[in-house]
Write an enzyme that holds these catalytic residues in place. Sequence first.
Site, PDB file in Angstrom:
ATOM      1  N   ASP A 110       0.824  -1.201   0.000  1.00 14.66           N
ATOM      2  CA  ASP A 110       0.000   0.000   0.000  1.00 14.66           C
ATOM      3  C   ASP A 110       0.863   1.258   0.000  1.00 14.66           C
ATOM      4  O   ASP A 110       2.063   1.213   0.274  1.00 14.66           O
ATOM      5  CB  ASP A 110      -1.021  -0.018   1.156  1.00 14.66           C
ATOM      6  CG  ASP A 110      -0.344  -0.053   2.507  1.00 14.66           C
ATOM      7  OD1 ASP A 110       0.591   0.733   2.717  1.00 14.66           O
ATOM      8  OD2 ASP A 110      -0.747  -0.872   3.342  1.00 14.66           O
ATOM      9  N   GLN A 162       0.726   3.953   1.920  1.00 22.20           N
ATOM     10  CA  GLN A 162       1.187   4.478   3.212  1.00 22.20           C
ATOM     11  C   GLN A 162       2.474   3.794   3.643  1.00 22.20           C
ATOM     12  O   GLN A 162       3.358   4.430   4.215  1.00 22.20           O
ATOM     13  CB  GLN A 162       0.104   4.240   4.284  1.00 22.20           C
ATOM     14  CG  GLN A 162      -1.155   5.058   4.079  1.00 22.20           C
ATOM     15  CD  GLN A 162      -0.877   6.561   4.009  1.00 22.20           C
ATOM     16  OE1 GLN A 162       0.050   7.057   4.631  1.00 22.20           O
ATOM     17  NE2 GLN A 162      -1.650   7.273   3.212  1.00 22.20           N
ATOM     18  N   GLY A 220       4.791   2.935  -0.574  1.00 20.84           N
ATOM     19  CA  GLY A 220       4.985   4.191  -1.317  1.00 20.84           C
ATOM     20  C   GLY A 220       5.815   5.159  -0.491  1.00 20.84           C
ATOM     21  O   GLY A 220       6.789   5.753  -0.971  1.00 20.84           O
ATOM     22  N   GLU A 265       2.585  13.105 -12.452  1.00 21.12           N
ATOM     23  CA  GLU A 265       1.481  13.138 -13.427  1.00 21.12           C
ATOM     24  C   GLU A 265       0.201  13.009 -12.626  1.00 21.12           C
ATOM     25  O   GLU A 265      -0.109  11.924 -12.126  1.00 21.12           O
ATOM     26  CB  GLU A 265       1.591  11.972 -14.417  1.00 21.12           C
ATOM     27  CG  GLU A 265       2.862  11.944 -15.223  1.00 21.12           C
ATOM     28  CD  GLU A 265       2.948  13.065 -16.229  1.00 21.12           C
ATOM     29  OE1 GLU A 265       1.979  13.845 -16.372  1.00 21.12           O
ATOM     30  OE2 GLU A 265       4.002  13.187 -16.867  1.00 21.12           O
ATOM     31  N   CYS A 315      -7.373  10.607 -16.315  1.00 15.92           N
ATOM     32  CA  CYS A 315      -6.962  11.968 -15.963  1.00 15.92           C
ATOM     33  C   CYS A 315      -7.097  12.908 -17.152  1.00 15.92           C
ATOM     34  O   CYS A 315      -7.263  14.112 -16.981  1.00 15.92           O
ATOM     35  CB  CYS A 315      -5.513  11.943 -15.487  1.00 15.92           C
ATOM     36  SG  CYS A 315      -4.433  11.059 -16.615  1.00 15.92           S
TER      37      CYS A 315
HETATM   38  P1  NDP Z   1      -3.711   7.776  -5.532  1.00 11.90           P
HETATM   39  O1  NDP Z   1      -2.945   9.029  -5.587  1.00 11.90           O
HETATM   40  O2  NDP Z   1      -4.539   7.518  -4.351  1.00 11.90           O
HETATM   41  O3  NDP Z   1      -2.726   6.513  -5.658  1.00 11.90           O
HETATM   42  C1  NDP Z   1      -1.751   6.392  -6.651  1.00 11.90           C
HETATM   43  C2  NDP Z   1      -0.604   5.526  -6.133  1.00 11.90           C
HETATM   44  O4  NDP Z   1       0.049   6.195  -5.052  1.00 11.90           O
HETATM   45  C3  NDP Z   1      -1.067   4.186  -5.563  1.00 11.90           C
HETATM   46  O5  NDP Z   1      -0.106   3.197  -5.878  1.00 11.90           O
HETATM   47  C4  NDP Z   1      -1.112   4.467  -4.079  1.00 11.90           C
HETATM   48  O6  NDP Z   1      -1.051   3.341  -3.262  1.00 11.90           O
HETATM   49  C5  NDP Z   1       0.099   5.345  -3.909  1.00 11.90           C
HETATM   50  N1  NDP Z   1       0.095   6.142  -2.692  1.00 11.90           N
HETATM   51  C6  NDP Z   1      -0.967   6.518  -1.931  1.00 11.90           C
HETATM   52  N2  NDP Z   1      -0.553   7.269  -0.878  1.00 11.90           N
HETATM   53  C7  NDP Z   1       0.797   7.361  -0.971  1.00 11.90           C
HETATM   54  C8  NDP Z   1       1.811   8.012  -0.194  1.00 11.90           C
HETATM   55  N3  NDP Z   1       1.522   8.724   0.894  1.00 11.90           N
HETATM   56  N4  NDP Z   1       3.089   7.917  -0.595  1.00 11.90           N
HETATM   57  C9  NDP Z   1       3.419   7.238  -1.711  1.00 11.90           C
HETATM   58  N5  NDP Z   1       2.514   6.580  -2.475  1.00 11.90           N
HETATM   59  C10 NDP Z   1       1.216   6.651  -2.121  1.00 11.90           C
HETATM   60  O7  NDP Z   1      -4.559   7.739  -6.851  1.00 11.90           O
HETATM   61  P2  NDP Z   1      -5.552   6.592  -7.307  1.00 11.90           P
HETATM   62  O8  NDP Z   1      -4.895   5.310  -7.249  1.00 11.90           O
HETATM   63  O9  NDP Z   1      -6.829   6.723  -6.566  1.00 11.90           O
HETATM   64  O10 NDP Z   1      -5.750   6.982  -8.868  1.00 11.90           O
HETATM   65  C11 NDP Z   1      -6.659   7.912  -9.279  1.00 11.90           C
HETATM   66  C12 NDP Z   1      -6.032   9.287  -9.356  1.00 11.90           C
HETATM   67  O11 NDP Z   1      -4.882   9.269 -10.174  1.00 11.90           O
HETATM   68  C13 NDP Z   1      -6.971  10.269 -10.009  1.00 11.90           C
HETATM   69  O12 NDP Z   1      -7.112  11.403  -9.194  1.00 11.90           O
HETATM   70  C14 NDP Z   1      -6.312  10.653 -11.311  1.00 11.90           C
HETATM   71  O13 NDP Z   1      -6.466  11.956 -11.681  1.00 11.90           O
HETATM   72  C15 NDP Z   1      -4.892  10.359 -11.090  1.00 11.90           C
HETATM   73  N6  NDP Z   1      -4.272   9.938 -12.346  1.00 11.90           N
HETATM   74  C16 NDP Z   1      -3.431  10.775 -13.034  1.00 11.90           C
HETATM   75  C17 NDP Z   1      -2.891  10.402 -14.253  1.00 11.90           C
HETATM   76  C18 NDP Z   1      -1.948  11.277 -15.009  1.00 11.90           C
HETATM   77  O14 NDP Z   1      -1.205  10.784 -15.835  1.00 11.90           O
HETATM   78  N7  NDP Z   1      -1.914  12.573 -14.801  1.00 11.90           N
HETATM   79  C19 NDP Z   1      -3.210   9.140 -14.849  1.00 11.90           C
HETATM   80  C20 NDP Z   1      -4.064   8.323 -14.048  1.00 11.90           C
HETATM   81  C21 NDP Z   1      -4.568   8.717 -12.840  1.00 11.90           C
HETATM   82  P3  NDP Z   1      -2.441   2.701  -2.742  1.00 11.90           P
HETATM   83  O15 NDP Z   1      -2.923   1.925  -3.904  1.00 11.90           O
HETATM   84  O16 NDP Z   1      -2.124   1.889  -1.569  1.00 11.90           O
HETATM   85  O17 NDP Z   1      -3.328   3.853  -2.391  1.00 11.90           O
END
Ligand code: NDP
Length: 484
Positions: free
Chosen positions: A214, A216, A219, A257, A291
């Site tokens: 995960d 938290q 990452g 991104e 996105c």
């Molecule tokens: P999140 O930001 O919640 O999660 C993205 C990734 O980051 C996951 O692997 C997540 O792990 C991890 N993560 C969460 N918290 C932390 C932390 N504190 N430190 C490091 N890593 C962390 O996004 P979503 O997965 O919900 O995806 C949807 C979002 O992504 C939308 O808001 C969308 O806009 C954006 N997005 C942007 C794109 C772009 O290219 N600009 C493309 C696709 C999506 P975990 O799964 O455990 O939460």
Amino acid sequence: MVQRIYAISSKADMQIITTNYIDGDFRKSSGTSEAPLYNPATEQQIGTVRLSTFDDVDAAVSAAKASYPSFSATSIEERVDMLGRLAEAVAARSEPLATAMREEYGAPSGFVSFSAERAGTVFLDMARAVIDYPWRQTIGSAEVEMRPLGVAAAITPWNSNIGFICAKLATAVAAGSPIVIKPSEMSAIQTQLLLEALHQAGLPRGVLNVVNGDGQTCGSALTAHPDVAKISFTGSTATGRAILRAAADTMKRVTLELGGKGAQIILDDADLDRAAEQALTSGFMNSGQACIAGTRVLIPSRLKFAFEQKLAGALSSYPVGPASDPAARIGPMVSQKQWERVQSYIALGIEEGARVIAGGLGRPDELDRGWFVRPTVFSDVDNGMRVAREEIFGPVLCILSYEDDDDAVRIANDTSYGLQNYVLSGDVERARKVARQLDSGRVVINGAPHEPMAPFGGFRQSGMGREYGAFGLTSFLEPRAILT
Ligand code: NDP
């Protein structure tokens, strides 16, 4: 026949994923907790993934660090060869990858076909960038050489799992940096199949490492790790901010991104039938979980009524259904949480006074299970409403009206995001003039196809830095100037 390592034995089976990919091998995770994996079209649990610990992340970073001296010294020819092998390995598995994507994510067939094909070709695009890249230049009295910057880490979301992993891996390999990737744990089956494919490419040990876990725990461990020099993140703006703060302590290079709230400006000379079709294609791509979705549709006020009718008509060619139905163009939301989030935004739009011209709350009538939502179109939306300002990440469009081209540009730019906008017009030069005034990393005119060598990334809170092609490669490199 390619040998399966940890494979899906049958569709009916639960997938139990307990391994990470570290130092060229599938290794048991040291974690003790598990996350459930679901088929979003049925809401049934289809597997579990073991959540890794700091120790697993540390082992992955150590493997990457150990491989850095030899990998960073590889020649351009060697890296191009590796990228070719990666492309072949992924292309050879495109069918099982597409099946996993349908089952675990529920993406409609159009998006699955694009993603499965692009996952392999992204390595070939990066190979082209490597060949054409100005690795060495003379600037005044200095010899300037672009150098790999150390161990890279990538953190990716669930909405295009295979694509994001491949794109970030391709850039790291091109740059000569080993990489540690933490994908979304919600996509673990897709990750596992992809890893089986990537393993076949025979990269040097330690160059590719993937840790399931995960955000938290894993990452955060990556963003804080002193031996990681670069973070490439795709995900939400909120998480992007947290990563940027955490990365500052060790001065990591960061590419973000993030989210978007793209505008589709339909100019008054556009063919309205085509514009309605295009508005749905860009707004509802990947079931709206994109996105780059153009979720604010801007129409001249005098054409609003006619356009609403065209859009409502075009919606009939957007059936909602499971990925197993090839006619379905909108699949389920990835999770119950995401379903509830989209429902809450539909309720909010109604509360804010937007007029529902299609869709609304709840599931489509013909679907009694699965995280399906009704594709929803709001009209009479004011750009100050939260449904026009916040990223919904589901099939929900807002129609806003404008008075003239300047007004359209003003509304389009009145957002905290700036990832991708769209312009539709019968006159390409006029569309270009409008496009040049839009504050976003990309502007797509009349549904132009993706250009894989052009930079991709956002202005403002849509992110920082660029991916793809030479711009993406530069973000994984450091210039070293030698003065004589
Ligand atoms: P999140 O930001 O919640 O999660 C993205 C990734 O980051 C996951 O692997 C997540 O792990 C991890 N993560 C969460 N918290 C932390 C932390 N504190 N430190 C490091 N890593 C962390 O996004 P979503 O997965 O919900 O995806 C949807 C979002 O992504 C939308 O808001 C969308 O806009 C954006 N997005 C942007 C794109 C772009 O290219 N600009 C493309 C696709 C999506 P975990 O799964 O455990 O939460």
